[in-house]
Design a protein around this motif. Structure first.
Motif, mmCIF file in Angstrom:
data_model
loop_
_atom_site.group_PDB
_atom_site.id
_atom_site.type_symbol
_atom_site.label_atom_id
_atom_site.label_comp_id
_atom_site.label_asym_id
_atom_site.label_seq_id
_atom_site.Cartn_x
_atom_site.Cartn_y
_atom_site.Cartn_z
ATOM 1 N N PRO A 239 0.836 -1.214 0.037
ATOM 2 C CA PRO A 239 0.076 0.021 -0.056
ATOM 3 C C PRO A 239 0.857 1.372 0.091
ATOM 4 O O PRO A 239 2.208 1.203 0.597
ATOM 5 C CB PRO A 239 -0.895 -0.228 1.422
ATOM 6 C CG PRO A 239 0.028 -1.087 2.157
ATOM 7 C CD PRO A 239 0.909 -1.846 1.522
ATOM 8 N N PHE A 240 0.359 2.245 -0.722
ATOM 9 C CA PHE A 240 1.135 3.689 -0.759
ATOM 10 C C PHE A 240 0.220 4.766 0.055
ATOM 11 O O PHE A 240 -0.809 5.128 -0.766
ATOM 12 C CB PHE A 240 1.550 3.886 -2.136
ATOM 13 C CG PHE A 240 2.447 3.053 -2.788
ATOM 14 C CD1 PHE A 240 3.853 3.181 -2.505
ATOM 15 C CD2 PHE A 240 2.055 1.963 -3.300
ATOM 16 C CE1 PHE A 240 4.912 2.382 -3.061
ATOM 17 C CE2 PHE A 240 2.943 1.092 -3.960
ATOM 18 C CZ PHE A 240 4.397 1.374 -3.803
ATOM 19 N N SER A 241 0.570 5.118 1.172
ATOM 20 C CA SER A 241 -0.136 6.088 2.014
ATOM 21 C C SER A 241 -0.235 7.313 1.373
ATOM 22 O O SER A 241 0.778 7.982 0.890
ATOM 23 C CB SER A 241 0.391 6.185 3.299
ATOM 24 O OG SER A 241 -0.375 6.998 4.181
ATOM 25 N N GLY A 242 -1.539 7.902 1.039
ATOM 26 C CA GLY A 242 -1.913 9.380 0.618
ATOM 27 C C GLY A 242 -1.947 9.234 -0.840
ATOM 28 O O GLY A 242 -1.896 10.292 -1.313
ATOM 29 N N VAL A 243 -1.750 8.120 -1.619
ATOM 30 C CA VAL A 243 -1.750 8.143 -2.874
ATOM 31 C C VAL A 243 -3.282 7.677 -3.513
ATOM 32 O O VAL A 243 -3.645 6.590 -3.269
ATOM 33 C CB VAL A 243 -0.886 7.034 -3.805
ATOM 34 C CG1 VAL A 243 -0.730 7.051 -5.112
ATOM 35 C CG2 VAL A 243 0.540 7.397 -3.189
ATOM 36 N N ASP A 244 -3.678 8.658 -4.201
ATOM 37 C CA ASP A 244 -5.182 8.375 -4.564
ATOM 38 C C ASP A 244 -5.178 7.465 -5.944
ATOM 39 O O ASP A 244 -4.302 7.239 -6.471
ATOM 40 C CB ASP A 244 -5.872 9.457 -4.714
ATOM 41 C CG ASP A 244 -5.797 10.153 -6.246
ATOM 42 O OD1 ASP A 244 -5.360 9.900 -6.996
ATOM 43 O OD2 ASP A 244 -6.386 11.444 -5.718
ATOM 44 N N MET B 246 -5.897 7.803 -8.984
ATOM 45 C CA MET B 246 -5.379 8.359 -10.251
ATOM 46 C C MET B 246 -3.820 8.753 -10.048
ATOM 47 O O MET B 246 -3.009 8.245 -11.038
ATOM 48 C CB MET B 246 -6.121 9.592 -10.867
ATOM 49 C CG MET B 246 -7.409 9.193 -11.221
ATOM 50 S SD MET B 246 -7.811 7.870 -12.343
ATOM 51 C CE MET B 246 -6.937 8.375 -14.002
ATOM 52 N N GLU B 247 -3.442 9.048 -8.979
ATOM 53 C CA GLU B 247 -2.097 9.401 -8.441
ATOM 54 C C GLU B 247 -1.228 8.165 -8.676
ATOM 55 O O GLU B 247 0.023 8.713 -8.981
ATOM 56 C CB GLU B 247 -2.247 10.095 -7.048
ATOM 57 C CG GLU B 247 -0.780 10.592 -6.502
ATOM 58 C CD GLU B 247 0.074 11.480 -7.152
ATOM 59 O OE1 GLU B 247 -0.783 12.350 -7.968
ATOM 60 O OE2 GLU B 247 1.407 11.615 -7.108
ATOM 61 N N ILE B 248 -1.673 7.013 -8.470
ATOM 62 C CA ILE B 248 -0.867 6.049 -8.453
ATOM 63 C C ILE B 248 -0.241 5.712 -9.833
ATOM 64 O O ILE B 248 0.663 5.031 -10.215
ATOM 65 C CB ILE B 248 -1.646 4.692 -8.011
ATOM 66 C CG1 ILE B 248 -0.771 3.422 -7.752
ATOM 67 C CG2 ILE B 248 -2.613 4.079 -9.179
ATOM 68 C CD1 ILE B 248 -1.447 2.475 -6.734
ATOM 69 N N ARG C 213 1.236 8.068 -11.566
ATOM 70 C CA ARG C 213 2.290 9.000 -11.890
ATOM 71 C C ARG C 213 3.153 9.355 -10.574
ATOM 72 O O ARG C 213 4.153 9.838 -10.761
ATOM 73 C CB ARG C 213 1.542 10.487 -12.309
ATOM 74 C CG ARG C 213 0.215 10.907 -11.577
ATOM 75 C CD ARG C 213 -0.379 12.279 -12.396
ATOM 76 N NE ARG C 213 -1.327 12.575 -11.293
ATOM 77 C CZ ARG C 213 -2.646 12.444 -11.574
ATOM 78 N NH1 ARG C 213 -2.827 11.964 -12.696
ATOM 79 N NH2 ARG C 213 -3.629 12.603 -10.648
ATOM 80 N N ASN C 214 2.687 8.742 -9.488
ATOM 81 C CA ASN C 214 3.627 8.991 -8.276
ATOM 82 C C ASN C 214 4.984 8.267 -8.626
ATOM 83 O O ASN C 214 4.990 7.185 -8.970
ATOM 84 C CB ASN C 214 2.806 8.434 -7.227
ATOM 85 C CG ASN C 214 3.800 8.524 -5.921
ATOM 86 O OD1 ASN C 214 4.821 7.690 -5.742
ATOM 87 N ND2 ASN C 214 3.150 9.390 -4.897
ATOM 88 N N ALA C 215 5.964 9.020 -8.102
ATOM 89 C CA ALA C 215 7.385 8.798 -8.598
ATOM 90 C C ALA C 215 7.760 7.516 -7.789
ATOM 91 O O ALA C 215 8.520 6.666 -8.239
ATOM 92 C CB ALA C 215 8.488 9.816 -8.278
ATOM 93 N N THR C 216 7.214 7.444 -6.415
ATOM 94 C CA THR C 216 7.392 6.038 -5.892
ATOM 95 C C THR C 216 7.052 4.856 -6.325
ATOM 96 O O THR C 216 7.778 3.872 -6.518
ATOM 97 C CB THR C 216 7.114 6.322 -4.399
ATOM 98 O OG1 THR C 216 7.366 7.463 -3.627
ATOM 99 C CG2 THR C 216 7.471 5.252 -3.514
ATOM 100 N N ILE C 217 5.847 4.969 -6.964
ATOM 101 C CA ILE C 217 5.390 3.859 -7.481
ATOM 102 C C ILE C 217 5.928 3.561 -8.940
ATOM 103 O O ILE C 217 6.244 2.330 -9.255
ATOM 104 C CB ILE C 217 3.869 4.033 -7.772
ATOM 105 C CG1 ILE C 217 3.069 3.573 -6.535
ATOM 106 C CG2 ILE C 217 3.282 3.030 -8.861
ATOM 107 C CD1 ILE C 217 2.404 4.798 -5.926
HETATM 108 C C1 LIG Z 1 4.032 9.424 -3.864
HETATM 109 O O1 LIG Z 1 3.858 8.130 -2.921
HETATM 110 C C2 LIG Z 1 4.768 8.241 -1.784
HETATM 111 C C3 LIG Z 1 4.598 7.089 -1.093
HETATM 112 O O2 LIG Z 1 3.277 7.112 -0.385
HETATM 113 C C4 LIG Z 1 4.296 9.741 -0.782
HETATM 114 O O3 LIG Z 1 5.111 9.829 0.222
HETATM 115 C C5 LIG Z 1 4.420 10.921 -1.649
HETATM 116 O O4 LIG Z 1 4.136 12.101 -1.041
HETATM 117 C C6 LIG Z 1 3.764 10.661 -3.269
HETATM 118 N N1 LIG Z 1 4.220 11.933 -4.145
HETATM 119 C C7 LIG Z 1 3.320 12.807 -4.302
HETATM 120 C C8 LIG Z 1 3.982 13.922 -5.251
HETATM 121 O O5 LIG Z 1 2.165 12.878 -4.050
#
Ligand SMILES: *[C@@H]1O[C@H](CO)[C@@H](O)[C@H](O)[C@H]1NC(C)=O
Ligand SMILES: *[C@@H]1O[C@H](CO)[C@@H](O)[C@H](O)[C@H]1NC(C)=O
Ligand SMILES: *[C@@H]1O[C@H](CO)[C@@H](O)[C@H](O)[C@H]1NC(C)=O
Ligand SMILES: *[C@@H]1O[C@H](CO)[C@@H](O)[C@H](O)[C@H]1NC(C)=O
Ligand SMILES: *[C@@H]1O[C@H](CO)[C@@H](O)[C@H](O)[C@H]1NC(C)=O
Length: 408
Positions: free
Chosen positions: A381-386, A388-390, A392-396
């Motif tokens: 799971p990735f906290s705070g990632v919605d 659609m954000e999943i 484009r989020n760099a961590t993912i």
């Molecule tokens: C991307 O996901 C990571 C892991 O949940 C989070 O810490 C980070 O804030 C996110 N980046 C953006 C730009 O939302």
């Protein structure tokens, strides 16, 4: 005939040429097929209508891009859009058709660009798998149409009306495997693309999967439905575009059998959990038929009956799974109509855990396969990632890169 042969030869040369340079890098990476979710494919319409909802609506046209073309989503013109995009349900055949005089097609089978961008003009509101595609191509040396492919489909329809997709996907996997020097394929699926891919894999033999599939990567997969689907049936959805009113798009959205497939699953919700609360009645899974009658969308119940069998078969896919999803984002888990407000009114959305679109229990559905198949299930799971954000989020993106990087 000759032209065809020449074309085939040229095509083969291109394949051999690219495949060779691919091999020369000394890294045998798994080719990727992108499988989109609800709303994630381009859609083209061609008109030859006798009746239109407004005199400004066109009656005839050649094929044009209809889905998420922002020019069509403005007042009045949006009525034309809805009439062209909606489905008409026939309860005798349990299938749908377009409005008379409308022909719909899904362009770009196999082409990743058809799922990287929903708007072929590449306007940014219509970007979809764009960042994942760019990362694979620019950072990892993937080649579009060769080692990176796309599998679009008519997302308005549920699996029972998408049989052709499952057949074509099998061919696309086999073809991509051959084009890439017999490298097993990685499937990357988002949202409703997750359960679509699950059905596809359930239908293949273990021998076939062992040969052709490297792994399945799911991003925010809707494994067990979502209360959000009930909300869309009741009040519509603005698709995250704040310029659009939910109630306008609702007229099209409630005609999609796929929305019925995405309703909360019996395997994930208990019969005593309240999904919709009003002063006079609380609705649970056992009251769905009543709810659809009360909101005056009786077809919602028909869609549910037609698609429940797909939710009920939750057999493990039999391939390595990387189940990635957002969490800790407020996600509707109950519709609450205040005292005095009926289901014709507007509810308060009571929120729980999830990715903003899909409830956490559904996102985590993949955990049920642990111990049910010999291939590994990785869950993250990735906290705070919605929802659609999943995409484009760099961590993912980094995570996907790691999965696809072979140790040498
Ligand atoms: C991307 O996901 C990571 C892991 O949940 C989070 O810490 C980070 O804030 C996110 N980046 C953006 C730009 O939302
Ligand atoms: C359009 O529909 C009419 C019947 O409504 C038909 O006669 C005509 O051939 C159609 N035109 C095209 C281009 O398909
Ligand atoms: C189909 O719909 C019609 C009219 O809406 C209704 O009278 C009929 O009972 C329905 N049939 C089935 C099999 O649901
Ligand atoms: C992929 O192939 C299709 C069909 O041959 C072609 O129309 C499309 O432009 C190609 N896409 C890319 C990115 O090369
Ligand atoms: C609905 O459920 C709520 C919360 O459990 C309860 O307080 C209320 O009395 C119920 N309403 C009806 C009409 O059963």
């Amino acid at each position: 005939m000759r032209i065809i042969i020449i074309n085939i030869v040229i095509f083969l040369c291109i394949i051999i040429d690219s495949a060779t340079s691919w091999r020369f890098k000394g890294k045998e990476r798994s080719p990727v097929i992108l499988i989109p979710g609800d709303g994630g494919s381009q859609v083209e319409a061609k008109l030859n209508k006798t009746i239109v909802p407004h005199y400004l609506c066109e009656k005839t046209s050649d094929y044009f891009n209809i889905w998420l073309n922002l020019e069509l989503l403005v007042p009045i013109i949006i009525d034309c859009f809805i009439d062209n995009m909606k489905l008409i349900y026939h309860n005798d055949t349990r299938t749908t058709t377009n409005t008379p005089g409308v022909d719909i097609r899904i362009p770009g089978w196999g082409d990743p660009l058809s799922v990287e961008y929903l708007d072929p003009s590449k306007a940014s509101p219509g970007s979809y798998f764009k960042d994942i595609g760019n990362m694979l191509v620019n950072d990892m040396g993937y080649v579009r149409n060769l080692s990176l492919r796309g599998a679009p489909y008519d997302f308005r329809k549920a699996p029972n009306e998408n049989e052709e997709f499952f057949v074509k996907l099998k061919t696309l996997v086999e073809e991509t495997y051959v084009m890439n020097n017999k490298q097993p394929v990685t499937l990357i699926a988002h949202s409703m693309g997750g359960p679509m891919t699950l059905i596809f894999l359930q239908r293949q033999s273990q021998k076939w999967k062992d040969l052709f599939i490297n792994s399945l990567v799911t991003l925010g997969a809707v494994w067990g439905g979502s209360v959000k689907a009930l909300k869309v049936f009741a009040i519509g959805d603005n698709l995250g575009a704040y310029v659009l009113r939910e109630s306008i798009l609702k007229d099209q959205q409630i005609t999609s059998p796929s929305l019925g497939w995405l309703l909360p699953s019996k395997l994930f919700w208990k019969n005593n959990e309240i999904l919709v609360q009003t002063q006079s009645k609380n609705y649970t899974l056992l009251d769905l038929e009543q709810f659809f009658n009360d909101i005056n969308v009786p077809n919602g119940w028909e869609f549910r009956k037609d698609t429940e069998k797909y939710q009920e078969d939750f057999t493990a896919p039999g391939v390595e799974v990387h189940c990635l999803h957002g969490a800790k984002v407020g996600t509707v888990e109950r519709l609450y109509y205040k005292p005095g407000v009926t289901v014709d009114g507007y509810p308060l959305l009571i929120l729980g855990d999830g990715d903003g679109t899909v409830n956490l229990r559904s996102l985590e559905g993949c955990l049920h396969w642990q111990g049910k198949q010999k291939q590994k299930i990785y869950h993250q799971p990735f906290s705070g990632v919605d929802h659609m954000e999943i995409l484009r989020n760099a961590t993912i993106l980094d995570y996907i890169k790691t999965i696809l990087t072979v140790a040498t």
